[in-house]
Design a protein around this motif. Structure first.
Motif, mmCIF file in Angstrom:
data_model
loop_
_atom_site.group_PDB
_atom_site.id
_atom_site.type_symbol
_atom_site.label_atom_id
_atom_site.label_comp_id
_atom_site.label_asym_id
_atom_site.label_seq_id
_atom_site.Cartn_x
_atom_site.Cartn_y
_atom_site.Cartn_z
ATOM 1 N N VAL A 194 0.840 -1.202 0.000
ATOM 2 C CA VAL A 194 0.000 0.000 0.000
ATOM 3 C C VAL A 194 0.874 1.251 0.000
ATOM 4 C CG1 VAL A 194 -1.812 1.247 1.246
ATOM 5 C CG2 VAL A 194 -1.697 -1.254 1.403
ATOM 6 N N GLY A 195 0.604 2.164 -0.918
ATOM 7 C CA GLY A 195 1.307 3.453 -0.897
ATOM 8 C C GLY A 195 1.297 4.122 -2.259
ATOM 9 N N GLU A 197 3.303 6.230 -3.413
ATOM 10 C CA GLU A 197 4.638 6.484 -3.959
ATOM 11 C C GLU A 197 5.244 5.255 -4.638
ATOM 12 O OE1 GLU A 197 3.849 5.555 -1.021
ATOM 13 O OE2 GLU A 197 5.513 5.099 0.331
ATOM 14 N N ASP A 237 -3.130 4.848 -1.826
ATOM 15 C CA ASP A 237 -3.593 5.216 -0.486
ATOM 16 C C ASP A 237 -5.077 5.579 -0.543
ATOM 17 O OD1 ASP A 237 -1.272 4.779 1.048
ATOM 18 O OD2 ASP A 237 -0.388 6.623 0.290
ATOM 19 N N GLY A 261 1.410 1.783 5.744
ATOM 20 C CA GLY A 261 0.157 2.371 6.206
ATOM 21 C C GLY A 261 -0.328 1.924 7.574
HETATM 22 MG MG MG Z 1 2.526 4.770 3.210
#
Ligand code: MG
Ligand code: AMP
Length: 415
Positions: A194-195, A197, A237, A261
Protein backbone atom coordinates in the motif's frame (compact mmCIF):
# COMPACT_ATOMS: atom_id res chain seq x y z
CA UNK A 1 -25.84 -0.16 14.39
CA UNK A 2 -23.94 -3.32 13.42
CA UNK A 3 -20.84 -1.21 12.87
CA UNK A 4 -21.16 0.49 16.28
CA UNK A 5 -21.56 -2.82 18.03
CA UNK A 6 -18.58 -4.22 16.17
CA UNK A 7 -16.35 -1.28 17.11
CA UNK A 8 -17.44 -1.54 20.70
CA UNK A 9 -16.77 -5.29 20.81
CA UNK A 10 -13.30 -5.08 19.30
CA UNK A 11 -12.03 -1.98 21.06
CA UNK A 12 -12.18 -4.05 24.23
CA UNK A 13 -9.91 -6.72 22.75
CA UNK A 14 -7.29 -4.48 21.20
CA UNK A 15 -4.01 -4.15 23.07
CA UNK A 16 -1.54 -1.38 22.31
CA UNK A 17 2.23 -1.32 22.62
CA UNK A 18 2.65 -4.99 23.57
CA UNK A 19 5.89 -6.92 24.10
CA UNK A 20 6.98 -9.29 21.34
CA UNK A 21 6.09 -12.28 23.56
CA UNK A 22 2.60 -10.89 24.13
CA UNK A 23 2.22 -10.20 20.40
CA UNK A 24 3.11 -13.84 19.69
CA UNK A 25 0.66 -15.01 22.36
CA UNK A 26 -2.16 -12.98 20.88
CA UNK A 27 -1.39 -13.97 17.30
CA UNK A 28 -1.18 -17.67 18.13
CA UNK A 29 -4.71 -17.55 19.52
CA UNK A 30 -5.76 -16.94 15.96
CA UNK A 31 -4.04 -19.38 13.65
CA UNK A 32 -4.77 -20.39 10.07
CA UNK A 33 -6.75 -23.57 9.59
CA UNK A 34 -4.44 -26.59 9.17
CA UNK A 35 -5.45 -28.43 5.99
CA UNK A 36 -4.06 -31.57 4.42
CA UNK A 37 -3.20 -32.91 1.00
CA UNK A 38 -1.64 -36.16 -0.18
CA UNK A 39 1.53 -36.04 -2.26
CA UNK A 40 3.78 -38.56 -4.00
CA UNK A 41 7.01 -38.87 -2.00
CA UNK A 42 8.97 -37.37 -4.89
CA UNK A 43 7.32 -33.99 -4.37
CA UNK A 44 7.11 -33.98 -0.58
CA UNK A 45 10.60 -32.73 0.36
CA UNK A 46 10.43 -29.69 2.62
CA UNK A 47 6.77 -30.24 3.47
CA UNK A 48 5.31 -30.88 6.91
CA UNK A 49 3.76 -34.21 7.76
CA UNK A 50 0.05 -33.90 8.52
CA UNK A 51 -0.36 -37.10 10.54
CA UNK A 52 1.88 -39.72 12.19
CA UNK A 53 3.16 -42.24 9.66
CA UNK A 54 3.22 -45.91 10.63
CA UNK A 55 5.64 -48.42 9.28
CA UNK A 56 4.11 -51.05 6.97
CA UNK A 57 7.08 -53.38 7.50
CA UNK A 58 9.75 -54.43 9.96
CA UNK A 59 13.14 -52.88 9.22
CA UNK A 60 15.19 -54.94 8.57
CA UNK A 61 12.50 -57.19 7.15
CA UNK A 62 14.62 -60.30 7.84
CA UNK A 63 17.94 -61.09 9.53
CA UNK A 64 20.66 -60.09 7.07
CA UNK A 65 24.38 -59.55 6.82
CA UNK A 66 26.01 -56.19 7.53
CA UNK A 67 29.16 -57.33 5.66
CA UNK A 68 30.33 -59.14 2.57
CA UNK A 69 31.84 -62.39 3.87
CA UNK A 70 30.82 -65.80 5.20
CA UNK A 71 27.79 -66.92 7.16
CA UNK A 72 29.08 -69.46 9.67
CA UNK A 73 28.42 -71.10 13.02
CA UNK A 74 30.33 -69.13 15.63
CA UNK A 75 31.16 -72.32 17.50
CA UNK A 76 33.01 -73.63 14.42
CA UNK A 77 35.37 -70.65 14.31
CA UNK A 78 36.96 -70.64 17.75
CA UNK A 79 40.44 -71.13 16.28
CA UNK A 80 42.03 -69.10 13.52
CA UNK A 81 42.91 -71.22 10.48
CA UNK A 82 39.74 -73.29 10.64
CA UNK A 83 38.75 -74.61 7.21
CA UNK A 84 35.02 -74.74 6.38
CA UNK A 85 33.21 -76.36 3.44
CA UNK A 86 31.40 -73.88 1.15
CA UNK A 87 27.71 -74.77 0.71
CA UNK A 88 26.64 -71.95 -1.63
CA UNK A 89 25.90 -68.26 -1.78
CA UNK A 90 23.32 -65.89 -0.27
CA UNK A 91 22.96 -62.72 -2.34
CA UNK A 92 20.85 -59.65 -1.60
CA UNK A 93 17.40 -60.56 -2.92
CA UNK A 94 18.08 -64.35 -2.87
CA UNK A 95 14.99 -66.45 -2.38
CA UNK A 96 16.78 -69.79 -2.04
CA UNK A 97 19.38 -69.78 0.67
CA UNK A 98 21.37 -72.88 1.58
CA UNK A 99 21.42 -74.29 5.09
CA UNK A 100 24.66 -73.99 7.05
CA UNK A 101 25.53 -77.08 9.05
CA UNK A 102 28.46 -77.88 11.31
CA UNK A 103 31.80 -77.22 9.59
CA UNK A 104 30.14 -75.30 6.76
CA UNK A 105 30.14 -71.71 5.46
CA UNK A 106 27.91 -69.88 3.02
CA UNK A 107 29.27 -66.99 0.98
CA UNK A 108 27.12 -63.94 1.80
CA UNK A 109 26.75 -60.37 0.57
CA UNK A 110 25.72 -57.22 2.47
CA UNK A 111 21.94 -57.17 2.87
CA UNK A 112 21.53 -60.86 1.96
CA UNK A 113 19.40 -63.14 4.17
CA UNK A 114 21.20 -65.16 6.84
CA UNK A 115 21.09 -68.90 6.03
CA UNK A 116 19.37 -71.11 8.55
CA UNK A 117 21.93 -72.63 10.89
CA UNK A 118 24.38 -69.70 10.69
CA UNK A 119 24.72 -67.35 13.66
CA UNK A 120 27.76 -65.20 12.81
CA UNK A 121 29.57 -63.50 9.93
CA UNK A 122 33.26 -63.59 9.03
CA UNK A 123 34.36 -60.63 6.91
CA UNK A 124 35.67 -61.48 3.46
CA UNK A 125 38.92 -59.66 4.39
CA UNK A 126 39.43 -62.27 7.16
CA UNK A 127 39.25 -65.31 4.89
CA UNK A 128 41.09 -67.19 2.16
CA UNK A 129 38.87 -68.69 -0.47
CA UNK A 130 39.74 -72.07 -2.08
CA UNK A 131 37.55 -73.80 -4.66
CA UNK A 132 35.09 -75.48 -2.34
CA UNK A 133 36.42 -74.49 1.05
CA UNK A 134 37.38 -71.34 2.92
CA UNK A 135 40.03 -70.72 5.60
CA UNK A 136 38.87 -68.46 8.42
CA UNK A 137 41.60 -66.00 9.51
CA UNK A 138 39.57 -63.64 11.70
CA UNK A 139 36.73 -63.52 14.19
CA UNK A 140 33.17 -64.74 13.49
CA UNK A 141 30.91 -61.95 14.73
CA UNK A 142 27.21 -62.37 15.63
CA UNK A 143 27.12 -58.53 15.71
CA UNK A 144 27.48 -58.45 11.93
CA UNK A 145 23.96 -59.85 11.65
CA UNK A 146 21.34 -57.11 11.35
CA UNK A 147 18.33 -58.48 13.18
CA UNK A 148 14.78 -58.33 11.89
CA UNK A 149 12.97 -55.27 13.28
CA UNK A 150 16.02 -53.88 15.09
CA UNK A 151 15.51 -50.48 13.42
CA UNK A 152 11.73 -50.43 13.22
CA UNK A 153 8.86 -52.71 14.05
CA UNK A 154 5.80 -52.82 11.78
CA UNK A 155 3.08 -50.52 13.11
CA UNK A 156 5.46 -48.16 14.92
CA UNK A 157 5.19 -44.45 14.04
CA UNK A 158 8.69 -43.00 13.81
CA UNK A 159 7.52 -40.04 11.71
CA UNK A 160 5.17 -37.77 13.59
CA UNK A 161 2.63 -35.15 12.64
CA UNK A 162 4.55 -31.88 12.34
CA UNK A 163 7.82 -33.48 11.26
CA UNK A 164 9.63 -31.61 8.53
CA UNK A 165 10.21 -33.86 5.54
CA UNK A 166 13.98 -33.70 5.20
CA UNK A 167 15.71 -35.97 2.67
CA UNK A 168 16.29 -38.50 5.47
CA UNK A 169 12.62 -38.39 6.48
CA UNK A 170 11.66 -38.99 2.83
CA UNK A 171 13.98 -41.98 2.80
CA UNK A 172 12.45 -43.30 6.02
CA UNK A 173 8.91 -42.92 4.62
CA UNK A 174 9.94 -45.00 1.60
CA UNK A 175 11.65 -47.58 3.85
CA UNK A 176 8.33 -47.93 5.68
CA UNK A 177 6.55 -48.63 2.39
CA UNK A 178 4.79 -45.33 1.69
CA UNK A 179 4.64 -44.10 -1.90
CA UNK A 180 2.47 -41.14 -0.88
CA UNK A 181 2.31 -39.06 2.27
CA UNK A 182 -0.26 -36.82 3.85
CA UNK A 183 1.24 -33.35 4.31
CA UNK A 184 0.04 -29.98 5.55
CA UNK A 185 -1.34 -27.96 2.65
CA UNK A 186 0.73 -24.85 2.03
CA UNK A 187 -1.24 -21.87 3.29
CA UNK A 188 -2.08 -19.32 0.67
CA UNK A 189 -1.15 -15.85 1.89
CA UNK A 190 -2.19 -12.59 0.26
CA UNK A 191 0.59 -10.00 0.13
CA UNK A 192 -0.68 -6.47 -0.41
CA UNK A 193 1.53 -3.38 -0.77
CA UNK A 194 0.00 0.00 0.00
CA UNK A 195 1.31 3.45 -0.90
CA UNK A 196 0.88 6.17 -3.55
CA UNK A 197 4.64 6.48 -3.96
CA UNK A 198 5.18 2.85 -5.00
CA UNK A 199 6.03 1.71 -8.53
CA UNK A 200 6.71 -1.91 -9.46
CA UNK A 201 10.36 -2.54 -10.37
CA UNK A 202 10.84 -2.58 -14.11
CA UNK A 203 8.38 0.25 -14.72
CA UNK A 204 9.25 3.92 -15.30
CA UNK A 205 9.44 5.99 -12.13
CA UNK A 206 7.53 9.24 -11.91
CA UNK A 207 8.85 12.10 -9.80
CA UNK A 208 9.08 11.20 -6.10
CA UNK A 209 8.03 7.62 -6.64
CA UNK A 210 10.18 4.69 -5.55
CA UNK A 211 10.52 1.07 -6.55
CA UNK A 212 8.29 -1.12 -4.49
CA UNK A 213 10.19 -3.89 -2.77
CA UNK A 214 8.25 -5.18 0.21
CA UNK A 215 5.73 -7.35 -1.56
CA UNK A 216 8.61 -9.14 -3.25
CA UNK A 217 10.57 -9.53 -0.02
CA UNK A 218 7.55 -10.62 2.00
CA UNK A 219 6.47 -13.08 -0.70
CA UNK A 220 9.94 -14.54 -0.62
CA UNK A 221 9.75 -14.89 3.17
CA UNK A 222 6.31 -16.56 2.87
CA UNK A 223 7.76 -19.07 0.41
CA UNK A 224 10.73 -19.76 2.64
CA UNK A 225 8.32 -20.56 5.47
CA UNK A 226 6.40 -23.02 3.32
CA UNK A 227 3.48 -20.84 2.25
CA UNK A 228 2.21 -19.78 -1.17
CA UNK A 229 2.29 -16.00 -1.55
CA UNK A 230 -0.43 -14.30 -3.59
CA UNK A 231 1.03 -10.93 -4.46
CA UNK A 232 -1.66 -8.50 -5.51
CA UNK A 233 -1.55 -5.29 -7.53
CA UNK A 234 -0.22 -2.35 -5.51
CA UNK A 235 -2.91 -0.40 -3.69
CA UNK A 236 -2.97 3.40 -3.75
CA UNK A 237 -3.59 5.22 -0.49
CA UNK A 238 -7.34 4.81 -0.93
CA UNK A 239 -9.59 3.23 1.68
CA UNK A 240 -12.03 1.98 -0.96
CA UNK A 241 -9.34 0.27 -3.04
CA UNK A 242 -7.86 -1.26 0.09
CA UNK A 243 -11.26 -2.54 1.25
CA UNK A 244 -11.80 -4.19 -2.12
CA UNK A 245 -8.35 -5.80 -2.00
CA UNK A 246 -8.86 -7.06 1.54
CA UNK A 247 -12.31 -8.45 0.70
CA UNK A 248 -10.90 -10.30 -2.32
CA UNK A 249 -8.00 -11.66 -0.29
CA UNK A 250 -10.27 -12.81 2.54
CA UNK A 251 -12.31 -14.84 0.07
CA UNK A 252 -9.39 -16.58 -1.59
CA UNK A 253 -6.57 -16.81 0.98
CA UNK A 254 -5.82 -18.30 4.39
CA UNK A 255 -4.19 -15.10 5.71
CA UNK A 256 -3.40 -11.56 4.63
CA UNK A 257 -0.19 -9.59 4.98
CA UNK A 258 -0.14 -5.91 4.12
CA UNK A 259 2.86 -3.63 3.94
CA UNK A 260 2.78 0.05 4.80
CA UNK A 261 0.16 2.37 6.21
CA UNK A 262 0.12 1.24 9.84
CA UNK A 263 1.67 4.20 11.64
CA UNK A 264 0.13 7.39 12.98
CA UNK A 265 0.05 9.37 9.73
CA UNK A 266 -3.04 10.70 8.01
CA UNK A 267 -2.53 8.25 5.14
CA UNK A 268 -1.93 5.22 7.27
CA UNK A 269 -5.03 3.62 5.89
CA UNK A 270 -4.39 0.01 6.87
CA UNK A 271 -4.54 0.99 10.52
CA UNK A 272 -7.58 3.20 9.85
CA UNK A 273 -9.61 0.58 8.01
CA UNK A 274 -8.72 -2.09 10.54
CA UNK A 275 -9.78 0.12 13.42
CA UNK A 276 -13.00 1.14 11.76
CA UNK A 277 -14.09 -2.02 9.98
CA UNK A 278 -11.85 -4.89 11.06
CA UNK A 279 -11.09 -6.77 14.23
CA UNK A 280 -7.84 -5.48 15.77
CA UNK A 281 -6.17 -7.61 18.44
CA UNK A 282 -3.01 -5.60 18.89
CA UNK A 283 -1.33 -2.54 17.45
CA UNK A 284 2.33 -1.66 17.99
CA UNK A 285 5.02 -3.87 19.48
CA UNK A 286 7.69 -2.58 21.84
CA UNK A 287 10.52 -3.35 19.47
CA UNK A 288 12.91 -1.48 17.21
CA UNK A 289 12.89 -1.68 14.27
CA UNK A 290 9.36 -2.74 13.45
CA UNK A 291 7.31 -0.95 16.09
CA UNK A 292 4.01 -0.27 14.33
CA UNK A 293 2.54 -3.64 13.22
CA UNK A 294 -1.14 -4.29 13.59
CA UNK A 295 -2.75 -7.73 13.91
CA UNK A 296 -6.31 -8.93 13.83
CA UNK A 297 -8.74 -10.32 11.32
CA UNK A 298 -10.58 -9.19 8.24
CA UNK A 299 -13.83 -11.03 7.47
CA UNK A 300 -12.63 -13.84 9.73
CA UNK A 301 -9.20 -14.18 8.09
CA UNK A 302 -6.05 -13.37 10.11
CA UNK A 303 -4.27 -10.25 8.94
CA UNK A 304 -0.85 -8.81 9.74
CA UNK A 305 -0.34 -5.15 8.87
CA UNK A 306 3.43 -4.85 8.59
CA UNK A 307 5.26 -1.53 8.55
CA UNK A 308 6.30 -0.07 5.21
CA UNK A 309 9.95 0.39 6.02
CA UNK A 310 11.60 -2.57 4.34
CA UNK A 311 13.85 -3.59 7.25
CA UNK A 312 10.95 -3.28 9.67
CA UNK A 313 8.71 -5.52 7.59
CA UNK A 314 11.42 -8.20 7.28
CA UNK A 315 12.24 -8.09 10.98
CA UNK A 316 8.58 -8.28 12.02
CA UNK A 317 8.03 -11.15 9.63
CA UNK A 318 11.05 -12.98 11.04
CA UNK A 319 10.14 -12.68 14.70
CA UNK A 320 6.34 -12.68 14.52
CA UNK A 321 4.85 -13.96 11.27
CA UNK A 322 7.32 -16.83 10.74
CA UNK A 323 6.75 -18.48 14.16
CA UNK A 324 3.01 -17.89 13.72
CA UNK A 325 3.09 -19.67 10.35
CA UNK A 326 4.99 -22.59 11.95
CA UNK A 327 2.39 -22.86 14.69
CA UNK A 328 -0.43 -22.72 12.14
CA UNK A 329 1.12 -25.53 10.13
CA UNK A 330 1.82 -27.48 13.33
CA UNK A 331 5.45 -27.76 12.35
CA UNK A 332 8.11 -29.12 14.65
CA UNK A 333 9.92 -26.08 16.07
CA UNK A 334 13.38 -27.63 16.25
CA UNK A 335 13.51 -28.85 12.66
CA UNK A 336 10.77 -27.09 10.72
CA UNK A 337 11.16 -24.21 8.28
CA UNK A 338 12.41 -21.12 10.04
CA UNK A 339 14.24 -17.91 9.32
CA UNK A 340 16.61 -17.73 12.27
CA UNK A 341 18.29 -19.67 15.06
CA UNK A 342 18.66 -18.19 18.52
CA UNK A 343 22.31 -18.04 19.59
CA UNK A 344 24.51 -16.34 22.18
CA UNK A 345 27.15 -14.01 20.74
CA UNK A 346 30.05 -11.95 22.08
CA UNK A 347 29.96 -8.39 20.81
CA UNK A 348 33.21 -7.07 19.39
CA UNK A 349 32.05 -3.50 19.85
CA UNK A 350 29.53 -1.73 22.08
CA UNK A 351 25.88 -1.99 21.07
CA UNK A 352 23.30 0.58 22.04
CA UNK A 353 19.84 -0.60 23.04
CA UNK A 354 16.52 1.24 22.96
CA UNK A 355 14.50 2.77 25.80
CA UNK A 356 11.51 0.56 26.59
CA UNK A 357 11.98 -1.54 23.46
CA UNK A 358 13.57 -4.81 22.40
CA UNK A 359 16.39 -3.68 20.12
CA UNK A 360 17.17 -5.75 17.05
CA UNK A 361 20.20 -4.23 15.43
CA UNK A 362 21.65 -5.83 12.37
CA UNK A 363 24.81 -7.69 13.31
CA UNK A 364 27.30 -9.93 11.51
CA UNK A 365 27.80 -13.21 13.33
CA UNK A 366 30.71 -15.53 12.73
CA UNK A 367 32.50 -18.37 14.47
CA UNK A 368 35.88 -17.51 16.01
CA UNK A 369 37.45 -20.49 17.75
CA UNK A 370 34.89 -21.77 20.24
CA UNK A 371 32.73 -18.65 20.31
CA UNK A 372 30.32 -16.84 18.10
CA UNK A 373 31.35 -13.23 17.78
CA UNK A 374 29.35 -10.37 16.30
CA UNK A 375 29.96 -6.92 14.97
CA UNK A 376 27.94 -4.23 13.24
CA UNK A 377 28.61 -1.87 10.43
CA UNK A 378 26.87 1.50 10.26
CA UNK A 379 23.76 2.15 8.16
CA UNK A 380 21.19 0.69 10.51
CA UNK A 381 18.26 2.73 9.21
CA UNK A 382 14.99 0.81 8.98
CA UNK A 383 14.63 1.95 5.38
CA UNK A 384 17.95 0.38 4.39
CA UNK A 385 17.25 -3.18 3.23
CA UNK A 386 20.91 -3.48 2.27
CA UNK A 387 21.65 -3.68 6.01
CA UNK A 388 19.73 -7.00 6.09
CA UNK A 389 21.88 -8.33 3.27
CA UNK A 390 25.20 -7.01 4.57
CA UNK A 391 24.56 -8.57 8.00
CA UNK A 392 23.41 -12.06 8.92
CA UNK A 393 21.91 -11.58 12.35
CA UNK A 394 19.77 -9.49 14.67
CA UNK A 395 20.62 -8.56 18.23
CA UNK A 396 18.03 -9.30 20.90
CA UNK A 397 18.93 -6.53 23.30
CA UNK A 398 16.26 -6.37 26.02
CA UNK A 399 14.55 -3.00 26.57
CA UNK A 400 16.69 -0.35 28.29
CA UNK A 401 19.95 -2.30 28.03
CA UNK A 402 23.19 -1.63 26.23
CA UNK A 403 26.00 -4.08 25.58
CA UNK A 404 29.64 -3.27 26.29
CA UNK A 405 32.43 -4.38 23.99
CA UNK A 406 33.14 -8.03 24.90
CA UNK A 407 29.69 -8.50 26.48
CA UNK A 408 27.47 -11.43 25.47
CA UNK A 409 23.92 -11.12 24.23
CA UNK A 410 21.19 -13.27 22.70
CA UNK A 411 20.86 -12.90 18.97
CA UNK A 412 19.08 -14.36 15.97
CA UNK A 413 21.35 -15.91 13.38
CA UNK A 414 19.41 -15.57 10.15
CA UNK A 415 19.26 -18.57 7.86
MG1 MG B 1 2.53 4.77 3.21
P1 AMP C 1 4.48 3.68 5.63
O1 AMP C 1 4.53 2.55 6.59
O2 AMP C 1 3.46 3.52 4.60
O3 AMP C 1 4.42 4.99 6.36
O4 AMP C 1 5.88 3.64 4.90
C1 AMP C 1 7.08 3.82 5.60
C2 AMP C 1 8.22 3.93 4.63
O5 AMP C 1 8.35 2.72 3.92
C3 AMP C 1 8.06 4.99 3.58
O6 AMP C 1 9.33 5.55 3.34
C4 AMP C 1 7.56 4.24 2.37
O7 AMP C 1 7.88 4.89 1.16
C5 AMP C 1 8.28 2.93 2.51
N1 AMP C 1 7.50 1.85 1.91
C6 AMP C 1 6.20 1.60 2.15
N2 AMP C 1 5.78 0.51 1.47
C7 AMP C 1 6.85 0.08 0.77
C8 AMP C 1 7.05 -0.98 -0.15
N3 AMP C 1 6.05 -1.82 -0.45
N4 AMP C 1 8.28 -1.12 -0.70
C9 AMP C 1 9.28 -0.27 -0.37
N5 AMP C 1 9.15 0.75 0.49
C10 AMP C 1 7.95 0.95 1.04
Amino acid sequence: MGRTLQLHRFSGLMEKGVSLERALDIATQFLMERKQETLPLDTATGRILFADLRSLVDDPRFDNSAMDGWAVREADCQELGTVLRIVGTSQAGSTEVPLVGEGEACSIMTGAPIPEGADAIVMVEDSTNHDDSVTINGPARPGFIRKRGENLVEGKRPLKSGNFLTPSAISLAATMGHARVSVVRQPSIAVIGVGDELTPPGEPLSENSIYESNTFGISSLVKKMGGVPRRSELIRDSIDDLREALDGAAESCDAIITSGGVSMGKWDIVRQIMEEEGDVRFWRIMMRPGGPPIFGSWKGIPIFGLPGNPVSSHVVFTVLVAPWMSKSMGSDEAYGPRLANRVRVTMQEPLKGAPGKLCMRRISIRQEGDTLVASTSTHQGSGNIHSMVAHNGLSLLPPDTNCEKGGTIDALWLC
